[in-house]
Design a protein around this motif. Structure first.
Motif, PDB file in Angstrom:
ATOM      1  N   HIS A  10     -10.658  26.342 -74.424  1.00 38.59           N
ATOM      2  CA  HIS A  10     -10.983  27.379 -73.439  1.00 38.59           C
ATOM      3  C   HIS A  10     -10.594  26.914 -72.035  1.00 38.59           C
ATOM      4  O   HIS A  10     -11.412  26.774 -71.134  1.00 38.59           O
ATOM      5  N   VAL A  11      -9.316  26.618 -71.883  1.00 38.28           N
ATOM      6  CA  VAL A  11      -8.730  26.232 -70.598  1.00 38.28           C
ATOM      7  C   VAL A  11      -7.326  26.829 -70.551  1.00 38.28           C
ATOM      8  O   VAL A  11      -6.812  27.312 -71.552  1.00 38.28           O
ATOM      9  N   LYS A  12      -6.703  26.773 -69.375  1.00 35.17           N
ATOM     10  CA  LYS A  12      -5.326  27.250 -69.232  1.00 35.17           C
ATOM     11  C   LYS A  12      -4.358  26.116 -69.594  1.00 35.17           C
ATOM     12  O   LYS A  12      -3.691  26.155 -70.613  1.00 35.17           O
ATOM     13  N   GLU A  16      -1.838  28.393 -71.423  1.00 34.48           N
ATOM     14  CA  GLU A  16      -1.800  29.700 -70.777  1.00 34.48           C
ATOM     15  C   GLU A  16      -0.398  30.303 -70.749  1.00 34.48           C
ATOM     16  O   GLU A  16      -0.245  31.517 -70.888  1.00 34.48           O
ATOM     17  N   ARG A  33     -10.012  30.145 -79.161  1.00 39.51           N
ATOM     18  CA  ARG A  33     -10.371  29.124 -78.166  1.00 39.51           C
ATOM     19  C   ARG A  33     -11.447  28.227 -78.769  1.00 39.51           C
ATOM     20  O   ARG A  33     -12.593  28.641 -78.954  1.00 39.51           O
ATOM     21  N   SER A  35     -14.021  25.054 -79.528  1.00 39.56           N
ATOM     22  CA  SER A  35     -14.927  24.056 -78.958  1.00 39.56           C
ATOM     23  C   SER A  35     -14.504  22.693 -79.483  1.00 39.56           C
ATOM     24  O   SER A  35     -13.693  22.593 -80.417  1.00 39.56           O
ATOM     25  N   CYS A 162      -4.287  24.019 -62.838  1.00 39.09           N
ATOM     26  CA  CYS A 162      -4.651  22.674 -63.294  1.00 39.09           C
ATOM     27  C   CYS A 162      -3.946  21.625 -62.454  1.00 39.09           C
ATOM     28  O   CYS A 162      -4.548  20.622 -62.060  1.00 39.09           O
ATOM     29  N   PRO A 200     -10.710  35.861 -71.335  1.00 40.65           N
ATOM     30  CA  PRO A 200     -11.876  35.059 -70.900  1.00 40.65           C
ATOM     31  C   PRO A 200     -11.475  34.193 -69.717  1.00 40.65           C
ATOM     32  O   PRO A 200     -10.387  33.630 -69.690  1.00 40.65           O
ATOM     33  N   LYS A 201     -12.335  34.105 -68.730  1.00 43.11           N
ATOM     34  CA  LYS A 201     -12.004  33.377 -67.519  1.00 43.11           C
ATOM     35  C   LYS A 201     -12.079  31.858 -67.740  1.00 43.11           C
ATOM     36  O   LYS A 201     -13.008  31.361 -68.362  1.00 43.11           O
ATOM     37  N   ALA A 202     -11.087  31.175 -67.210  1.00 48.32           N
ATOM     38  CA  ALA A 202     -11.039  29.718 -67.265  1.00 48.32           C
ATOM     39  C   ALA A 202     -10.535  29.220 -65.924  1.00 48.32           C
ATOM     40  O   ALA A 202      -9.542  29.731 -65.406  1.00 48.32           O
ATOM     41  N   ASP A 203     -11.195  28.232 -65.343  1.00 45.96           N
ATOM     42  CA  ASP A 203     -10.810  27.753 -64.031  1.00 45.96           C
ATOM     43  C   ASP A 203      -9.443  27.088 -64.029  1.00 45.96           C
ATOM     44  O   ASP A 203      -8.644  27.262 -63.122  1.00 45.96           O
ATOM     45  N   TRP A 204      -9.190  26.282 -65.065  1.00 44.88           N
ATOM     46  CA  TRP A 204      -7.915  25.568 -65.117  1.00 44.88           C
ATOM     47  C   TRP A 204      -7.590  25.116 -66.526  1.00 44.88           C
ATOM     48  O   TRP A 204      -6.515  24.710 -66.824  1.00 44.88           O
TER      49      TRP A 204
END
Length: 204
Positions: A10-12, A16, A33, A35, A162, A200-204
């Motif tokens: 669950h990251v870019k 991405e 995504r 875990s 990132c 889904p939102k992911a910061d980086w």
């Protein structure tokens, strides 16, 4: 249309670009995504025990750049001949060197050595490399190669958030405005934007 699944965390980061390329190609896909616990169970089933992995009609393919290159060719985002593909690949390898160094430094466990390397990179490596990358984008009309949109732009746009974290250069957008402009140009493509808006939102 083939049945497609995409496996990543669950990251870019390295995934991405692939998600955006699939969206660009109007390919429906299951965005899986994982875990850490889910990945541990699936790892033995993956080609090289790594992510990301693209599954097409039950067959799994690995390595983010290889997948991105394949999708680029499939969706008309590659060169018209092997010489043009060569131009894309050389820029991607150049960018890959930067990314590899930054990631290795991020994972350095010896804090004293980490600080030493960061200082060295900030003095001698990052300025030269980022300046050259900025020049490449300028020379290619806001893109990384061939003066037009290619799959390489998707790779850059997908990992840029990132990269900003890894490089630890707070004013990188101000120093090299071409970087953010390139990312925005990819993210504003209608099909890509539609994907990003609902993902889904992911910061980086």
């Amino acid at each position: 249309m083939p049945e497609v699944k995409f496996y990543y965390f669950h990251v870019k980061v390295a995934g991405e670009a692939i998600r955006m390329l699939l969206a660009y190609g109007s390919q429906e896909f299951e965005d899986i995504r994982l875990s850490d616990e889910e990945w541990a169970a699936l790892k033995p089933t993956m080609p090289f025990g790594q992510l990301p992995v693209l599954e097409i009609d039950g067959k799994k393919y690995a390595q983010s750049i290889a997948i991105s290159r394949y999708l680029g060719r499939k969706y008309g985002l590659a060169g018209k001949d092997i010489e043009e593909d060569f131009q894309i690949d050389q820029v991607m390898d150049f960018f890959g060197d930067l990314r590899t160094r930054a990631i290795a430094l991020f994972h350095e466990e010896d804090e004293a050595n980490k600080a030493k390397i960061q200082k060295e990179y900030e003095k001698n490596y990052y300025p030269v490399t980022l300046k050259k990358l900025n020049e490449i984008i300028t020379e290619n009309n806001g893109h990384l190669a061939l003066g037009k949109l290619t799959w390489a732009d998707f790779v850059f746009a997908g990992i840029y958030d990132c990269l900003r974290v890894l490089l630890k250069i707070p004013d990188i957008d101000e120093q090299f405005p071409n970087f953010k402009k390139l990312q925005k140009s990819v993210l504003s493509i209608p099909k890509v934007k539609a994907y990003c808006d609902k993902a889904p939102k992911a910061d980086w």
